[in-house]
Scaffold this active site. Sequence first.
Site, PDB file in Angstrom:
ATOM      1  CD  GLU A   1      -2.656  -1.372  -0.099  1.00  0.00           C
ATOM      2  OE1 GLU A   1      -2.811  -0.418  -0.889  1.00  0.00           O
ATOM      3  OE2 GLU A   1      -3.057  -2.516  -0.353  1.00  0.00           O
TER       4      GLU A   1
ATOM      5  CG  HIS B   1      -6.004  -6.458  -8.222  1.00  0.00           C
ATOM      6  ND1 HIS B   1      -7.126  -5.688  -8.428  1.00  0.00           N
ATOM      7  CD2 HIS B   1      -5.368  -5.915  -7.155  1.00  0.00           C
ATOM      8  CE1 HIS B   1      -7.171  -4.731  -7.512  1.00  0.00           C
ATOM      9  NE2 HIS B   1      -6.124  -4.847  -6.734  1.00  0.00           N
TER      10      HIS B   1
END
Length: 718
Positions: free
Chosen positions: A362, A447
């Site tokens: 992140e 993803h």
Amino acid sequence: MNRKTALAAAVAAALTMGTVMVASSQSPALASGTTANGAGFQAMTSVGRTAVLEQAEKDAKGLAKSLGLGPDERLLPKDVLVDNDGARHVRYDRTYRGLPVVGGDLVVHYGKNGKVTSTTWAHEGAIKVAGVTPKLSGKDASAAAARSAKHVKQARTTNLDTSQLVVWAVGKVPVLAYRNTVTGAGDAGADSREAVLLDAASGAVLDQYEVNQTVSGTGNGVNVGQVTIETSQGGSGYTLTDALHGSTIVYDSYNSPQSNPAQNARTFSKSSNSWGNGSTSSRESAAVDASYGLAKTWDYYKNTFNRSGIRNDGRGAPAYVHVDNQLLNAFYDDSCFCMSFGDGSSQNGNTPLTALDVAGHEMSHGVTAATANLNYSGESGGLNEATSDIFGSMVEFYAGNSTDPGDYYIGEKLRMGNGYLRRMDNPAADGSSLSCYSSRAGQVDVHYSSGIANHFFYLTAEGTGAKTIGGLSHNGTPCNGDSFSGIGKEKAAAIWYRALSTYMTSTTNYSSARTATLQAAADLYGANSQERYIVSKAWAAVSLGTALPDPGGNPSPSPTASPTSSPTGNPNPGNALTNGNFEQGATGWTQSAEDITNSTQQQAHGGSWYAWMMGYGSAATETLAQNNVAVPSSGSPKLTFWLKVTTQESGSTAYDTLKVSANGQTLATYSNANASSGYVQKTVDLSAFRGQTVNLQFAGQEDAYLSTIFLIDDVSVG
């Protein structure tokens, strides 16, 4: 802070900065004073960085003019990196009549003498749109965005959603557009947000993507065991404020909605300096995991690449744990410069998503936003996700935590049904991710398309064959049946970071990423290095391009003292160009528009692919370029290519032109006056660049009336 310093700080309880010994079993970080040359960048103080950016702002107007930008455009300096030899790379965003230009970013490269050497563009040349007054109202645009949303269900607009006029320059022709956000049920929960780009005239959807860049899927937070974290002391107690890492603060979100994690947030504070109990019965346990993971990520970037925090300005981003309810997600949001971690749900035992590689993942989204700012859709979105997977794994290796040893599995501590979220060594093992490049790469979820770059990175670092890493089985299986050894994860990461921060832009696709990493490898290790060769082998092993000829020898022991800005020699005997016949699509080339094509509307000289430049019938510019072209050092080197010119113009006046240049020096000019019924071979003398490495460019320019098409094929340097 290394272990010795941490222990001393724990004893000195009277210090304002407290170091918490929740445990002391983790491996120490790099020894004090130890630095890694990494990607070849100098460390910069906050004051020094600000001074360089202020000077860049002063120079922006003159630079814009020298780059051929129009009077309605303005360059806004965003970031700067300085090489060990003093060369600079200044990244700019662009506006048009005060509106942000999506896809208008660029990086200007300066030599150590202060002169511009080259420019890396997301959309090359001047931006021009018919006007900045939209036909579609903002209200209608918001309604259309809600109707068009595909990533969230029952889309609606809330008081947190926005509608902004922008210039969309991702496509071949820039248009006025609305960038809207909408809220609905999606992968990130009940209040997921999606961005929808609409043509401000027609309302047509230009692009749409998730706003929060997340670790997607069901997961299980990891307790990192007994670790040392940094806290601050004030008044009669302590808080989870880490002043050693940009004053990063970890907050208890108290189940605030993910759209506004600060809504009910409060600081973690207490009179003692001991936090958590290793289980979810204490709200502090997830905060310990997050604090530790973010500190290790900061240290990794600092000690490896001389990067001070997400934006390289020494400022920490706030982090929120216990976000929302039953949230099986974690994400970075650049709009609030913050990170959020959910508590999981009944599907995973209500375990917080605060794994070490998740924290690294992140925070790395923030680094990407501060550098290349890769658009979160299509192939650039896959590269964005892969970058976070790459550096999330590298943080895991760097931390050396015995409870979570380094490996190339993403989210292996999240208790997924198959034991992981993604695998970099074998992405397709999850049944959805792509291991090999194909034309589908820009059409699948980011993803899943990230698997291509993840696979490339693994093969570059570790090579092919079966291995056990971090106690887990890995098998680097190439798509082309090749077999080779890797260069090591540290070198692979240095190459990726330099490519990301120096050569990638918001619109970089997989082909351009290949070019960027080859250039980065040449900068760090030389154009004829084993490292650059293995990079090309790894790309070929994921079905992108062909490998360069083996230069022989072994990989360099370490990066060169400073990047080699002008490596010499010919890495590709016979033709110094990569993919000169375009049959590998855009591999090896950088294009400002979708020039390289196999469209049947025109005919190739050989094969089925060719470059189609210009033909708008209105004022326009575009470029096609290849960097790091090694001109032979002997004989009479030349550039040859086949050119076909068709035009609506008449007469011998050159209204529309195609210029050929090397290192910015124009070597030949063709125009509508060179119209031909078929392809004609052209030859350009490169003797002046004998033995040098050059940036080769075809630059087209068309005036406001009538069109001229330039078709290029079978390009060779030798």
